[in-house]
Design an enzyme around this catalytic site. Structure first.
Site, PDB file in Angstrom:
ATOM      1  N   ASP A 182       0.811  -1.222   0.000  1.00 34.26           N
ATOM      2  CA  ASP A 182       0.000   0.000   0.000  1.00 34.26           C
ATOM      3  C   ASP A 182       0.842   1.267   0.000  1.00 34.26           C
ATOM      4  O   ASP A 182       0.477   2.266  -0.623  1.00 34.26           O
ATOM      5  CB  ASP A 182      -0.899   0.025   1.238  1.00 34.26           C
TER       6      ASP A 182
HETATM    7  N1  LIG Z   1       1.943   1.402  10.528  1.00 34.78           N
HETATM    8  C1  LIG Z   1       0.755   1.552  11.099  1.00 34.78           C
HETATM    9  O1  LIG Z   1       0.597   2.232  12.079  1.00 34.78           O
HETATM   10  C2  LIG Z   1      -0.422   0.836  10.527  1.00 34.78           C
HETATM   11  C3  LIG Z   1      -1.423   0.407  11.400  1.00 34.78           C
HETATM   12  C4  LIG Z   1      -2.518  -0.261  10.839  1.00 34.78           C
HETATM   13  C5  LIG Z   1      -2.603  -0.428   9.472  1.00 34.78           C
HETATM   14  N2  LIG Z   1      -1.606   0.013   8.655  1.00 34.78           N
HETATM   15  C6  LIG Z   1      -1.732  -0.149   7.225  1.00 34.78           C
HETATM   16  O2  LIG Z   1      -0.851  -1.165   6.823  1.00 34.78           O
HETATM   17  C7  LIG Z   1      -0.421  -0.907   5.485  1.00 34.78           C
HETATM   18  C8  LIG Z   1       1.069  -0.943   5.515  1.00 34.78           C
HETATM   19  O3  LIG Z   1       1.569  -0.986   4.211  1.00 34.78           O
HETATM   20  P1  LIG Z   1       2.755  -1.916   3.810  1.00 34.78           P
HETATM   21  O4  LIG Z   1       3.094  -1.490   2.433  1.00 34.78           O
HETATM   22  O5  LIG Z   1       3.805  -1.892   4.832  1.00 34.78           O
HETATM   23  O6  LIG Z   1       2.190  -3.387   3.843  1.00 34.78           O
HETATM   24  P2  LIG Z   1       0.907  -3.978   3.078  1.00 34.78           P
HETATM   25  O7  LIG Z   1       0.319  -2.979   2.178  1.00 34.78           O
HETATM   26  O8  LIG Z   1       0.039  -4.534   4.151  1.00 34.78           O
HETATM   27  O9  LIG Z   1       1.518  -5.080   2.174  1.00 34.78           O
HETATM   28  C9  LIG Z   1       2.247  -6.133   2.702  1.00 34.78           C
HETATM   29  C10 LIG Z   1       2.707  -6.999   1.560  1.00 34.78           C
HETATM   30  O10 LIG Z   1       3.702  -7.886   2.043  1.00 34.78           O
HETATM   31  C11 LIG Z   1       3.598  -9.115   1.357  1.00 34.78           C
HETATM   32  N3  LIG Z   1       4.068 -10.183   2.242  1.00 34.78           N
HETATM   33  C12 LIG Z   1       3.407 -10.739   3.274  1.00 34.78           C
HETATM   34  N4  LIG Z   1       4.151 -11.667   3.870  1.00 34.78           N
HETATM   35  C13 LIG Z   1       5.319 -11.723   3.189  1.00 34.78           C
HETATM   36  C14 LIG Z   1       6.503 -12.520   3.305  1.00 34.78           C
HETATM   37  N5  LIG Z   1       6.621 -13.441   4.276  1.00 34.78           N
HETATM   38  N6  LIG Z   1       7.504 -12.304   2.438  1.00 34.78           N
HETATM   39  C15 LIG Z   1       7.384 -11.374   1.473  1.00 34.78           C
HETATM   40  N7  LIG Z   1       6.297 -10.619   1.303  1.00 34.78           N
HETATM   41  C16 LIG Z   1       5.257 -10.805   2.146  1.00 34.78           C
HETATM   42  C17 LIG Z   1       2.138  -9.275   0.972  1.00 34.78           C
HETATM   43  O11 LIG Z   1       2.022  -9.783  -0.349  1.00 34.78           O
HETATM   44  P3  LIG Z   1       2.023 -11.388  -0.592  1.00 34.78           P
HETATM   45  O12 LIG Z   1       0.901 -11.920   0.229  1.00 34.78           O
HETATM   46  O13 LIG Z   1       1.866 -11.529  -2.060  1.00 34.78           O
HETATM   47  O14 LIG Z   1       3.348 -11.863  -0.134  1.00 34.78           O
HETATM   48  C18 LIG Z   1       1.616  -7.839   0.991  1.00 34.78           C
HETATM   49  O15 LIG Z   1       1.287  -7.365  -0.291  1.00 34.78           O
HETATM   50  C19 LIG Z   1      -0.960   0.438   5.081  1.00 34.78           C
HETATM   51  O16 LIG Z   1      -2.124   0.287   4.315  1.00 34.78           O
HETATM   52  C20 LIG Z   1      -1.321   1.046   6.409  1.00 34.78           C
HETATM   53  O17 LIG Z   1      -2.365   1.974   6.322  1.00 34.78           O
HETATM   54  C21 LIG Z   1      -0.507   0.627   9.181  1.00 34.78           C
END
Ligand SMILES: NC(=O)c1ccc[n+]([C@@H]2O[C@H](COP(=O)([O-])OP(=O)(O)OC[C@H]3O[C@@H](n4cnc5c(N)ncnc54)[C@H](OP(=O)(O)O)[C@@H]3O)[C@@H](O)[C@H]2O)c1
Ligand SMILES: NC(=O)c1ccc[n+]([C@@H]2O[C@H](COP(=O)([O-])OP(=O)(O)OC[C@H]3O[C@@H](n4cnc5c(N)ncnc54)[C@H](OP(=O)(O)O)[C@@H]3O)[C@@H](O)[C@H]2O)c1
Lengths: 474, 109, 109, 474
Positions: free
Chosen positions: A398
């Site tokens: 994301d």
């Molecule tokens: N930081 C905060 O405070 C917080 C709190 C709550 C929510 N969020 C939300 O979380 C999101 C964070 O974004 P992000 O870009 O860090 O993560 P993300 O958008 O949640 O994407 C994580 C990606 O990692 C891949 N993945 C999962 N396990 C894996 C593994 N073992 N090895 C390799 N890849 C793996 C997944 O794809 P595959 O399944 O294809 O591997 C997934 O597409 C944002 O939307 C944010 O709003 C953040």
């Protein structure tokens, strides 16, 4: 005012000052350790001095005193040792659920204090009684809610529990709890109250409401929820402090109450959502079947990707939640050190909400030993992508999704993102076609300068490290 | 403990403490948000002091049981909060000594 | 006015207020130091409230005279402090409208 | 607690919150006006509500009430109107002495409140009595000291009054005052005290000490001293608040007390001196005969200087104390606008201690209408001098003195300075060979790229404006 009361009061003052000073010092990585140590000494001081109250207990409690002291020491030892061991051994990736658990404990203790205030019937004036009830309510909610949050984050409760009319049901539970609180307070206005049943039901209702409120919220939203409950516990402690006329509890509790609220709001804002949206909108329920861009994704092997990075002059690494899942931060830093040894300029770019807690990625990288001056905030690095050879995205999704900039229908529209798409070459390490937290597809993966490196982050990075070893230092 | 606190005075303390928490946190860089959350979590562990007071002056088994659990939970909050915060913060370190001053600047701004 | 304040509570209020003043001022850019000095000068004009209380319950000519001068001086402190601070602050303005956002940024950092 | 006490208490709470909010908003030029207006409303609220106390006066004060109310209204009107008129009409350059005067008034009011507390014998416990005495002492010192500061800044007292053994004499006066304070407190411990003479002498002693402490300090150090007395008055008000059990006074007073102390320290630090050095070292007594570099100063006429700036591409202007003395800020901005119209890139560089108050120059330039985004802090601009055509120094001296960098014997050694000497051409407008605040000669004036433009800043700038008018827009 007796001498003991004076000393106890002063110790609370010293502790409050140390807490404030400690929190202030935590605002910079260079002084942060000093800050938590100062706050720790404040706590030691106030807890130790609190034992002086032994000499000041009311007449009627004298006979119970030896047992009470023994119980207190036991409870301190058990609680402290258990939590200390847990805290020392927990994986960094499991930090969110650990914090949730400790927060639940604080909420439970605050609720216990409020319960005994009712039990002892310490006051029969409406104001302190109302404050006691409020403290109990918030403490209970924080207790049971945090436990649910812990269970979700720890993978013990995988699906959000949702049913039709849930909002109405929750409102009903809340109204019932408030009614019971009112009945408890009213019965306590009586000089010789019989409020036991009301109070018991009230506390049960408050615990139930904490559960009801938390179960429908998706696991990924839990960090925001924990932060909110953290503020709740602070508030409950502050109110308890008023009931017990203990200003140290008031100060410490309110500081956490306001700091936690601010932190919660900042977190929700960084995710581009409002707090009420997090709490009441059942986010993620519908986004499963979100349709995304169609097209072709190119894929390359880890060795090719590693080799091309080895001969690039600049690489920016964007870690995301997947890195935490794969626990690959150590391997990543090993790989980065190899690149540096080969003369590549490597930087880390951290999105404010990468991972599942604010600052989550910073903690992981710090754990792996990455110096914090290699790590850049979004604003500081976003202009550099255009002049960078390779952007390496590891388990992030994301936070690099360009539809946040362009697609008004996307749930993440408007969220500021890292401009990875501007780099000359983009590598993405992920396991497959899985979407991220928001459940939407990512057009970045279909760009012609993007190549996917499929596989678990740990496995892929291990292969990359091997590849570079093979290449040697030439 | 300290008797005779009027409601108004209590409000003063709440307002001042609330403002203090707000202004202190509004300065913390996002890199430190996670340790900060657990750090403030540690601070509300001071509730263990309230629970201790309650337990010391317990006069019935019910009070003793509730007080015991209050202290148990509060102690867990304090210890756990401290240990994890300390662990996390200890991990943040700059790369090399000579660069320390510029890092300090960066971190403070 | 609000009776029964213990010394400890008073210390709490002093410490919290002192910390608040410290942290708020440590953020003010040096360009605003002069108006800030007169602004804080205005704030301690609240002493006029104390002087008014004293004068209202005066029971002798001496008290009336001292109270009168107290209110006179306090009122001067309040009015004068406000007027000069307001005058000085009103003079700070950015050059052109469109640049306003970037100025805001600059001023906040 | 009666309803009136509740309302009065709440109004104080609202006022305190508005004061804090107001001070916070003053931290940015864009919100500063909003901040002082908020604080103003807080004051209006608390003063207006205070009149409710009329309905709550003790029985014995009832007969005096009509007279007391009349006196209060009179005093408010007279004090408010007089100070309001003064404040509206005062020249910006006379701001330091104005602030000194208003601060003296606050200190006097705080002392009056403490005096009546003794007179009414409101308490016979040592702690509140001690606090009252401390409040009275500090209030009196701030009152008489600020008046001396005002007289010095307003040019009514031109030479610091110094004599042999002055430190010892002052210490003696201080000890005597403390003794009298002790006697007053002791006599008040008695339920039916006769402390009038002691108390009177104590207050006289405190006033005298404020005078003694301030007379030997040079006029140019007065801004630091005023800032210190500002903090003193805040402290005295806070202590009065404790004596009167009025938390609003406590909060507002202590905020000013700590803010003022911090401001004083920052000021002293910016002048590269310690606070005790300012207060006790009789700075400037010996520096009159300081010897400086010998050499030749070149001088040019205003028209030549103006012409060469007209055809330069970049000019940085460094205003100093002399600009304030000459009240030439309007003329300066007129000149700057002419330069800008001719396409010259003009910036202002402000040293943190240019002038005689921190931020003094900013206020003057703001008064003339100079937008604050043309004004740069020392750190932001110091690197630009090397690439600038002309540095125009107007009535500044110490803040551009290169011996601060090189000459370890100079009293200003170590003070950070503006790098005017790095500009391709330096013009200095001053009246003659006069030294600045620190009394040392300035080697900058002897450099080969420096040219002096002798004359009063107002006169020189007028001539420059005329010259440019003559040149027209070609
Ligand atoms: N930081 C905060 O405070 C917080 C709190 C709550 C929510 N969020 C939300 O979380 C999101 C964070 O974004 P992000 O870009 O860090 O993560 P993300 O958008 O949640 O994407 C994580 C990606 O990692 C891949 N993945 C999962 N396990 C894996 C593994 N073992 N090895 C390799 N890849 C793996 C997944 O794809 P595959 O399944 O294809 O591997 C997934 O597409 C944002 O939307 C944010 O709003 C953040
Ligand atoms: N800002 C503060 O908070 C503060 C407070 C206290 C002390 N100080 C001290 O004040 C000094 C400030 O430095 P500064 O460079 O601004 O001033 P400065 O060093 O005091 O020099 C002022 C210069 O202006 C000239 N001047 C006086 N009247 C003039 C007129 N009518 N027209 C033209 N020139 C005139 C004087 O020379 P001629 O006599 O030859 O004209 C003098 O050399 C520093 O040493 C600082 O430490 C500052």
């Amino acid at each position: 005012m007796s001498a003991i009361e004076y000393i106890v009061g002063l110790s609370g003052l010293v502790a409050s000052a140390l807490f404030i000073y400690g929190l202030k010092d935590m605002s910079s990585p260079t002084t942060a350790v000093r800050g938590i140590v100062a706050a720790g000494w404040g706590m030691v001081c106030v807890v130790a001095v609190c034992f002086l109250e032994i000499f000041n207990v009311p007449e009627e409690a004298r006979p119970y005193l030896p047992v009470n002291i023994a119980l207190a020491v036991l409870a301190l030892l058990f609680g402290g040792l258990w939590a200390g061991r847990k805290g020392r051994t927990v994986e960094m990736t499991a930090m969110p659920q650990m914090v949730a658990l400790f927060n639940a404990m604080g909420g439970g203790a605050a609720a216990a204090v409020a319960a005994v205030a009712f039990l002892k019937h310490e006051s029969s004036a409406p104001l302190p009684l109302g404050v006691t009830a409020l403290g109990g309510l918030i403490g209970c909610m924080s207790f049971s809610g945090s436990i649910i949050a812990w269970a979700k984050l720890d993978g013990r409760m995988n699906k959000p529990l949702r049913f039709g009319g849930q909002q109405a049901f929750n409102a009903f539970v809340f109204a019932g709890t408030l009614l019971l609180a009112g009945l408890t307070v009213c019965s306590q206005l009586d000089p010789a109250p019989v409020s036991g049943p009301y109070a018991t039901l009230f506390f049960i209702g408050a615990l139930a409401f904490g559960i009801c409120m938390t179960v429908p919220i998706g696991g990924a939203d839990m960090p925001v929820v924990i932060s909110l409950y953290n503020a709740f516990t602070g508030l409950a402690v502050g109110l308890d402090g008023y009931v017990m006329s203990n200003p140290a509890l008031m100060v410490a509790g309110m500081i956490v109450g306001s700091a936690g609220t601010l932190l919660t709001v900042l977190m929700a804002k960084a995710m581009n959502r409002s707090l009420s949206n997090v709490l009441f909108s059942n986010f993620g329920a519908t986004s499963e079947q979100a349709k995304g861009p169609e097209g072709e994704m190119k894929s390359v092997g880890p060795d090719d990707a590693a080799t091309s990075m080895r001969y690039a002059s600049s690489v920016i690494i964007i870690p995301g939640y997947g890195l935490a899942v794969a626990q690959a931060q150590q391997k990543l830093y090993e790989f980065v050190k190899q690149l540096q040894a080969a003369g590549v300029d490597v930087k880390f770019a951290i999105h404010p909400v990468a991972g599942r807690m604010p600052g989550h990625m910073n903690v992981l990288l710090a754990e792996a030993g990455v110096p914090y001056d290699m790590i850049y905030d979004m604003e500081d690095i976003n202009d550099s992508f255009a002049s960078t050879d390779v952007a390496l995205i590891i388990g992030a999704n994301d936070v690099v999704n360009p539809s946040a900039r362009t697609d008004k229908t996307s749930p993440i529209y408007g969220m500021p993102i890292l401009n990875a798409d501007q780099a000359r070459q983009v590598f993405v390490i992920k396991r497959g076609q899985g979407t991220g937290y928001s459940g939407v597809q990512n057009p970045l993966f279909f760009l012609k300068n993007t190549a996917m490196v499929y596989g678990d982050a740990q496995a892929v990075l291990s292969k990359m490290v091997e590849t570079l070893k093979g290449l040697g230092s030439n | 403990m300290i008797t005779s606190m009027t409601f108004i005075i209590a409000l003063y303390i709440f307002v001042l403490a609330g403002f203090t928490g707000y202004i202190v946190i509004s300065r913390v860089p996002s890199i430190l948000h996670t340790p900060l959350m657990s750090g403030s979590n540690f601070i509300h562990g001071i509730v263990v002091v309230g629970a201790l007071s309650v337990l010391f002056s317990a006069t019935s088994v019910t009070e003793q049981v509730i007080g015991f659990f209050g202290v148990l939970l509060g102690a867990g909050n304090v210890m756990g909060g401290y240990v994890v915060t300390d662990r996390m913060l200890a991990m943040f370190r700059p790369s090399v000594k000579p660069a320390a001053t510029s890092d300090e600047k960066k971190a403070q701004s």
